[in-house]
Design an enzyme around this catalytic site. Structure first.
Site, mmCIF file in Angstrom:
data_model
loop_
_atom_site.group_PDB
_atom_site.id
_atom_site.type_symbol
_atom_site.label_atom_id
_atom_site.label_comp_id
_atom_site.label_asym_id
_atom_site.label_seq_id
_atom_site.Cartn_x
_atom_site.Cartn_y
_atom_site.Cartn_z
ATOM 1 N N PRO A 1 0.825 -1.205 0.000
ATOM 2 C CA PRO A 1 0.000 0.000 0.000
ATOM 3 C C PRO A 1 0.862 1.259 0.000
ATOM 4 C CG PRO A 1 0.113 -0.913 2.204
ATOM 5 C CD PRO A 1 0.892 -1.845 1.319
ATOM 6 N N CYS B 1 1.529 29.200 -16.129
ATOM 7 C CA CYS B 1 0.976 29.762 -17.362
ATOM 8 C C CYS B 1 0.326 28.736 -18.270
ATOM 9 C CB CYS B 1 2.074 30.507 -18.089
ATOM 10 S SG CYS B 1 2.729 31.788 -17.045
HETATM 11 N N1 LLP Z 1 2.623 -1.564 -6.091
HETATM 12 C C1 LLP Z 1 2.799 -1.289 -7.394
HETATM 13 C C2 LLP Z 1 3.470 -2.278 -8.241
HETATM 14 C C3 LLP Z 1 2.330 -0.073 -7.923
HETATM 15 O O1 LLP Z 1 2.500 0.183 -9.215
HETATM 16 C C4 LLP Z 1 1.674 0.864 -7.091
HETATM 17 C C5 LLP Z 1 1.196 2.148 -7.609
HETATM 18 C C6 LLP Z 1 1.538 0.531 -5.725
HETATM 19 C C7 LLP Z 1 2.012 -0.686 -5.272
HETATM 20 C C8 LLP Z 1 0.886 1.442 -4.748
HETATM 21 O O2 LLP Z 1 -0.443 1.699 -5.025
HETATM 22 P P1 LLP Z 1 -1.355 2.530 -4.006
HETATM 23 O O3 LLP Z 1 -1.541 1.699 -2.765
HETATM 24 O O4 LLP Z 1 -0.638 3.805 -3.697
HETATM 25 O O5 LLP Z 1 -2.590 2.767 -4.746
HETATM 26 N N2 LLP Z 1 0.168 8.924 -9.399
HETATM 27 C C9 LLP Z 1 -1.110 8.276 -9.296
HETATM 28 C C10 LLP Z 1 -1.009 6.887 -8.675
HETATM 29 C C11 LLP Z 1 -0.066 5.965 -9.406
HETATM 30 C C12 LLP Z 1 0.033 4.597 -8.771
HETATM 31 C C13 LLP Z 1 1.116 3.807 -9.391
HETATM 32 N N3 LLP Z 1 1.346 2.518 -8.819
HETATM 33 C C14 LLP Z 1 -2.059 9.168 -8.519
HETATM 34 O O6 LLP Z 1 -1.660 10.259 -8.107
HETATM 35 O O7 LLP Z 1 -3.225 8.823 -8.339
#
Ligand code: LLP
Length: 421
Positions: free
Chosen positions: A276, A346
């Site tokens: 997570p 901008c």
């Molecule tokens: N494990 C892997 C292989 C991942 O690619 C990701 C997120 C996570 C874990 C963690 O996921 P989480 O628990 O944070 O959902 N920039 C985007 C989110 C990109 C997520 C990429 N991978 C945003 O701001 O919503």
């Protein structure tokens, strides 16, 4: 739940009034709460108990050393996706045996650094990567622990840009090819198969897609074991969503998620890893900004802040919603006014919210973007030559700047003018 609450009419981070942090660090500034980080990490810990497990915090959400060390001290492992994150994890005190290395494009150099420094597991995403890892590990006289990331072809039902588990996405190996890939892995020198990995996307607000994917992984575990592989770990990825609009969103809680994990893969005798990011750090952070001007447009009013898309890109990039609250608590029943909340960059995309009802605000007033701890500071840039936004960590009555705002000299001196100019 988080630890950003009004006390005596002023928004606090734990026991520290946010205006005090602004006086010390200026705006815009990210502020994180240790108590919230701790609480969210523990929620996962408890949700997965009594299964053997390791919570591997996804550093991509927020890789500040102080944040990573806070979680590491609680016993967390980390999920890294670059050698930069790997080295930051080490610098924050995370031992190699608690570091999982994910990502579709690990280079041989990155593999070498991780094998040399110690690694719990590589989550391998393709056959070419598997072969490269075998060559690198074999040449170093090492054995690389491997889980293969499978793509279960499940739609996570999230934003297009952050869904990763459908067959058209670049991630993982099609689950139908898994047996062949594991057979090859078992033959390759320098590779030791330890488990299976899956991650279907981010900001999931329902458990069903996870459940569908985990059932496929459970089935695959049985098949691969029958083929003779020692599948002893399951890495179930990250992705559990958080409520960004607190008034009308209620994604499943870690306890619901944990119960579903137990239901789907709990009887396999595997050690469970989860990755997570957002749920641990998202609501543990706010971005504080100041109103520069209130501009009356033709048909709307613009609240022009000193924070911009380079500091928090999520609204511009994903159309994401972040609650915005004033640092001074509005009196009960205060009149609300619809503002377009924008930054000074901008381009019109530098808009945080359109027609957002907020109490009347004026020049110099301070506001906080909530739920900004994940994918906020890490995605910031210096676009428009705006120095990288600083970060502050609060713990009870204390706070510390954990990344300082670069000076304009630093910003200028980062470039080099060639001698011929
Ligand atoms: N494990 C892997 C292989 C991942 O690619 C990701 C997120 C996570 C874990 C963690 O996921 P989480 O628990 O944070 O959902 N920039 C985007 C989110 C990109 C997520 C990429 N991978 C945003 O701001 O919503």
């Amino acid at each position: 739940m988080d630890h950003f609450l009004y006390r005596d009419g002023i928004l606090h981070a734990e026991d520290v009034p946010l205006p005090e942090i602004v006086a010390a660090a200026g705006t815009p500034v990210y502020v994180y709460s240790t108590a919230t980080l701790t609480r969210h990490y523990r929620l996962f810990e408890e949700a997965l108990s009594p299964l053997p497990h390791l919570v591997c915090y996804a550093m991509k959400a927020n890789s500040n050393l102080a944040v990573v060390r806070t979680l590491g001290r609680l016993g967390a492992g980390v999920d890294v996706v670059s050698v930069g994150e790997y080295l930051k994890a080490k610098a924050a005190g995370i031992p190699g045996e608690r570091i999982v290395f994910s990502g579709v494009g690990k280079t041989r150099d990155e593999m070498r650094v991780a094998l040399d420094g110690g690694i719990r597991q590589f989550n391998v995403e393709s056959e070419p990567e598997l072969r490269a890892l075998s060559q690198v590990a074999h040449a170093m006289g090492r054995t690389a622990p491997v889980a293969v990331r499978v793509n279960p072809d499940v739609d996570a039902g999230t934003h297009e840009k952050i869904a990763t588990g459908r067959k058209e996405d670049k991630f993982g190996i099609p689950i139908a090819r898994a047996r062949a890939v594991y057979a090859e892995a078992a033959r390759l020198p320098g590779i030791e198969v330890v488990g299976i990995d899956v991650h279907i996307g981010s900001q999931l607000t329902r458990l069903e897609p996870f459940e569908a994917a985990y059932r496929k992984v459970a089935e695959l575990t049985r098949v691969l074991r029958a083929d003779g592989h020692d599948i002893r770990r399951l890495d179930l990825g990250g992705g559990l969503g958080i409520p960004y609009a607190r008034s009308n969103e209620a994604p499943p809680l870690p306890t619901d998620y944990g119960a579903m994990v137990k239901r789907t893969v709990g009887d396999l005798g595997c050690e469970i890893e989860i990755e997570p990011g957002r749920l641990i750090v998202g609501n543990a952070g706010v971005l504080v900004a100041r109103v520069i001007y209130v501009k009356e447009g033709e048909d709307r009013d613009f609240l022009i802040l000193d924070a911009a898309m380079n500091d928090l890109v999520r609204p511009a990039m994903y159309g994401a919603h972040h609650d915005i609250v004033p640092l001074v608590e509005p009196p009960p029943g205060a009149e609300h006014h619809a503002y377009d909340v924008v930054g000074p960059v901008c381009e019109s995309g530098d808009t945080f919210a359109k027609g957002r009802p907020l109490p009347r605000l004026g020049e110099g007033d301070l506001v906080a973007f909530r739920s900004a701890g994940a994918y906020g500071a890490v995605m910031a840039s210096e676009y428009n030559s705006r120095p990288l936004v600083p970060e502050v960590l609060v713990d009870g009555h204390h706070f510390a700047v954990i990344r300082a705002r670069p000076s304009f000299d630093e910003l200028i001196n980062r470039d080099t003018i060639p001698e011929w100019l």
